[in-house]
Design a protein around this motif. Structure first.
Motif, PDB file in Angstrom:
ATOM      1  N   ARG A  99      -1.466  -2.887  -5.532  1.00 23.25           N
ATOM      2  CA  ARG A  99      -2.152  -1.609  -5.709  1.00 23.25           C
ATOM      3  C   ARG A  99      -3.670  -1.804  -5.689  1.00 23.25           C
ATOM      4  O   ARG A  99      -4.187  -2.798  -6.202  1.00 23.25           O
ATOM      5  N   ILE A 100      -4.354  -0.825  -5.099  1.00 26.55           N
ATOM      6  CA  ILE A 100      -5.805  -0.918  -4.932  1.00 26.55           C
ATOM      7  C   ILE A 100      -6.484  -0.396  -6.187  1.00 26.55           C
ATOM      8  O   ILE A 100      -6.353   0.788  -6.525  1.00 26.55           O
ATOM      9  N   ARG A 101      -7.217  -1.274  -6.862  1.00 23.91           N
ATOM     10  CA  ARG A 101      -7.967  -0.914  -8.066  1.00 23.91           C
ATOM     11  C   ARG A 101      -9.406  -1.379  -7.875  1.00 23.91           C
ATOM     12  O   ARG A 101      -9.642  -2.524  -7.480  1.00 23.91           O
ATOM     13  N   PRO A 102     -10.402  -0.516  -8.170  1.00 19.44           N
ATOM     14  CA  PRO A 102     -11.791  -0.859  -7.833  1.00 19.44           C
ATOM     15  C   PRO A 102     -12.381  -1.994  -8.650  1.00 19.44           C
ATOM     16  O   PRO A 102     -13.441  -2.502  -8.302  1.00 19.44           O
ATOM     17  N   TRP A 159       1.558   4.379  -1.790  1.00 13.10           N
ATOM     18  CA  TRP A 159       1.549   4.231  -3.241  1.00 13.10           C
ATOM     19  C   TRP A 159       0.531   3.204  -3.719  1.00 13.10           C
ATOM     20  O   TRP A 159       0.075   3.252  -4.857  1.00 13.10           O
ATOM     21  N   GLN A 160       0.136   2.248  -2.859  1.00  9.79           N
ATOM     22  CA  GLN A 160      -0.884   1.277  -3.254  1.00  9.79           C
ATOM     23  C   GLN A 160      -2.255   1.946  -3.414  1.00  9.79           C
ATOM     24  O   GLN A 160      -3.117   1.458  -4.132  1.00  9.79           O
ATOM     25  N   LYS A 213      -0.716  -6.888   6.375  1.00  7.96           N
ATOM     26  CA  LYS A 213       0.415  -7.807   6.375  1.00  7.96           C
ATOM     27  C   LYS A 213       1.738  -7.062   6.174  1.00  7.96           C
ATOM     28  O   LYS A 213       2.800  -7.625   6.402  1.00  7.96           O
ATOM     29  N   GLU A 214       1.648  -5.807   5.709  1.00  9.88           N
ATOM     30  CA  GLU A 214       2.841  -5.023   5.408  1.00  9.88           C
ATOM     31  C   GLU A 214       2.610  -3.587   5.869  1.00  9.88           C
ATOM     32  O   GLU A 214       1.585  -3.276   6.465  1.00  9.88           O
ATOM     33  N   ASP A 215       3.557  -2.708   5.575  1.00  6.56           N
ATOM     34  CA  ASP A 215       3.507  -1.333   6.103  1.00  6.56           C
ATOM     35  C   ASP A 215       3.054  -0.305   5.075  1.00  6.56           C
ATOM     36  O   ASP A 215       3.203   0.886   5.303  1.00  6.56           O
ATOM     37  N   PHE A 216       2.514  -0.743   3.940  1.00  7.54           N
ATOM     38  CA  PHE A 216       2.189   0.189   2.877  1.00  7.54           C
ATOM     39  C   PHE A 216       0.710   0.587   2.947  1.00  7.54           C
ATOM     40  O   PHE A 216       0.076   0.485   3.979  1.00  7.54           O
ATOM     41  N   GLY A 217       0.163   1.055   1.802  1.00  6.50           N
ATOM     42  CA  GLY A 217      -1.204   1.558   1.762  1.00  6.50           C
ATOM     43  C   GLY A 217      -2.227   0.566   2.272  1.00  6.50           C
ATOM     44  O   GLY A 217      -2.180  -0.625   1.962  1.00  6.50           O
TER      45      GLY A 217
END
Length: 339
Positions: free
Chosen positions: A293-296, A104-105, A319-323
Motif C-alpha cells: 500500500r502507498i503511504r507518503p 486498493w494500494q 511488477k504486478e497488476d494492482f495500484g
C-alpha cells in the motif's frame, strides 16, 4: 423512501448477466444454492443498466477459505472501469477498478477501508447504498450504522451497470437492486490547498509507457493527485507487469534549505532531485511481509534544495497488476509549483 426493486437468485437466472470469461457457475455451499466465482479480479454485470438516481445493492456472500474476496460492482463505465466495494477476510475495502486494475494500494486507510472480525467460513450480508455523491456500506443483516462511508466516488458518480465480483474462490446469492431516496454522505474530502499545506507535490506530468529502454521522445500528460495525495497512474495507463513510466514536477523555492523528503510508491522506483538520484526502492504486495500500500511516509531522505528552480523526477515500474502510483512530500513550506 423506497421504490422499484429487482431481485436475482444468481444460481438459476444467470442468463440475465454478462458472465464473460469469469467462469462463474451455479453451485451450492453450506446447504444454500449460490453462484460460485473463483477467478482473480473477475466481475459479471447485469445486462440491464440501472437508471436509478440512488439505489441499494444487497447480496448474501461467503468466503469459504482463508483467502478470498467478494464484492458488489456499481456505476460501471465499461468492463475495465467501475466502482467496487468488497468483503475481505478481515476488512471492507473500497477499490475502484481503473483501466482493468485494482487500486486498493492507492486507496487505503480509514477513508477507504474498515477492519472487521474474521468474515470467512459463513454466509454474510453485504449492502451498498449508492447515490450521486457517494456510497454507504453495511455489513450484516441487522446493521443500522454503515461500516464504511464514501463521500466521493473516484469515477465521478456516473450511472452505469451493476454486478458482482470476486478474487479467488467465493460464493454469492440473492443479489438485489432497490431504488432509494438519495441521502448525501457527510464526510468531507481534503482539498488540494490542504495537501499543498502538508507539502505534497500535487501536480505531475506523466510520460507514455515504455517496457525497457526510455524512448527518445516522450509524450507528457498533466495529472493532479488524488484526495489522499497519491498520483494515481492507473487513471492514465493500464498497469501491466514490466511497464515503466517517468513522472516529473518542477517548482520554485524562495531560499536554499534542507528538508526531509518523504515518499510512498508501488512497485519499483528510482527518484531524482535536481537530476541527482536520491532513492531507489521496491514495495510490492508480498503478504504477510509487506502489503504494497502507498503511504507518503514509507521512506525518507534528506534533500538540499537550491534557491529558485527545482525538480523531482521518478521512474515507476510495475511488477504486478494492482495500484500504480507515487506520493511525495517535500517538507517545503514555501514552494510554488510550475505547471
Amino acid at each position: 423512501m423506497t421504490g422499484r426493486k429487482q431481485s436475482y437468485t444468481l444460481w438459476d437466472d444467470l442468463e440475465k448477466f454478462d458472465v464473460g470469461d469469469s467462469g462463474a457457475c451455479p453451485s451450492e455451499w453450506k446447504g444454500r444454492k449460490a453462484l460460485y466465482l473463483s477467478k482473480m479480479n473477475s466481475a459479471i454485470f447485469l445486462r440491464e443498466e440501472v437508471r436509478y438516481e440512488a439505489y441499494r445493492l444487497h447480496a448474501e456472500v461467503a468466503i469459504p477459505g482463508e483467502v478470498g474476496f467478494v464484492g458488489l460492482v456499481f456505476d460501471a463505465i465499461d468492463s475495465e472501469n467501475y466502482e467496487l466495494i468488497y468483503l475481505a477476510p478481515l476488512e471492507i475495502q473500497y477499490d475502484p477498478i481503473m483501466n482493468g486494475s485494482m487500486t486498493w494500494q492507492i486507496y487505503n486507510g480509514p477513508f477507504y477501508q474498515r477492519p472487521l472480525p474474521n468474515t470467512t467460513g459463513e454466509w454474510r450480508d453485504l449492502t451498498v447504498e449508492v447515490d450521486p455523491d457517494g456510497a454507504k456500506v453495511y455489513f450484516g443483516n441487522s446493521s443500522t450504522e454503515p461500516a464504511l462511508v464514501l463521500s466521493s466516488l473516484q469515477h465521478g458518480g456516473q450511472s452505469g451497470k451493476v454486478g458482482v465480483w470476486s478474487y479467488l474462490p467465493a460464493y454469492i446469492r440473492n443479489f438485489s437492486i432497490e431504488e432509494i431516496h438519495p441521502v448525501p454522505a457527510s464526510r468531507s474530502i481534503r482539498a488540494l490547498d490542504t495537501l499543498i499545506s502538508e507539502t505534497f507535490i500535487t501536480e505531475w506530468h506523466v510520460s507514455n509507457v515504455f517496457m525497457q529502454d526510455r524512448p527518445l521522445e516522450q509524450h507528457w500528460t498533466p495529472a493532479l493527485v488524488e484526495e489522499n495525495g497519491v498520483l494515481n497512474i492507473n487513471r492514465i495507463h493500464k498497469a501491466e507487469p514490466g511497464a515503466t513510466v517517468e513522472v516529473k514536477s518542477v517548482f520554485m523555492v524562495d531560499e536554499q534549505q534542507e528538508t526531509i523528503l518523504t515518499l510512498g510508491f508501488s512497485d519499483t522506483i528510482r527518484l531524482w532531485v535536481n537530476d541527482a538520484e536520491v532513492y531507489q526502492g521496491n514495495w510490492c504486495w508480498d503478504p504477510p511481509v509487506q502489503d504494497g500500500r502507498i503511504r507518503p511516509d514509507f521512506a525518507s531522505v534528506p534533500v538540499q534544495w537550491r534557491k529558485g528552480l527545482n525538480s523531482i523526477r521518478a521512474e515507476l515500474s510495475r511488477k504486478e497488476d494492482f495500484g500504480w502510483g507515487l506520493a511525495v512530500k517535500t517538507g517545503l513550506s514555501n514552494m510554488t509549483l510550475i505547471s
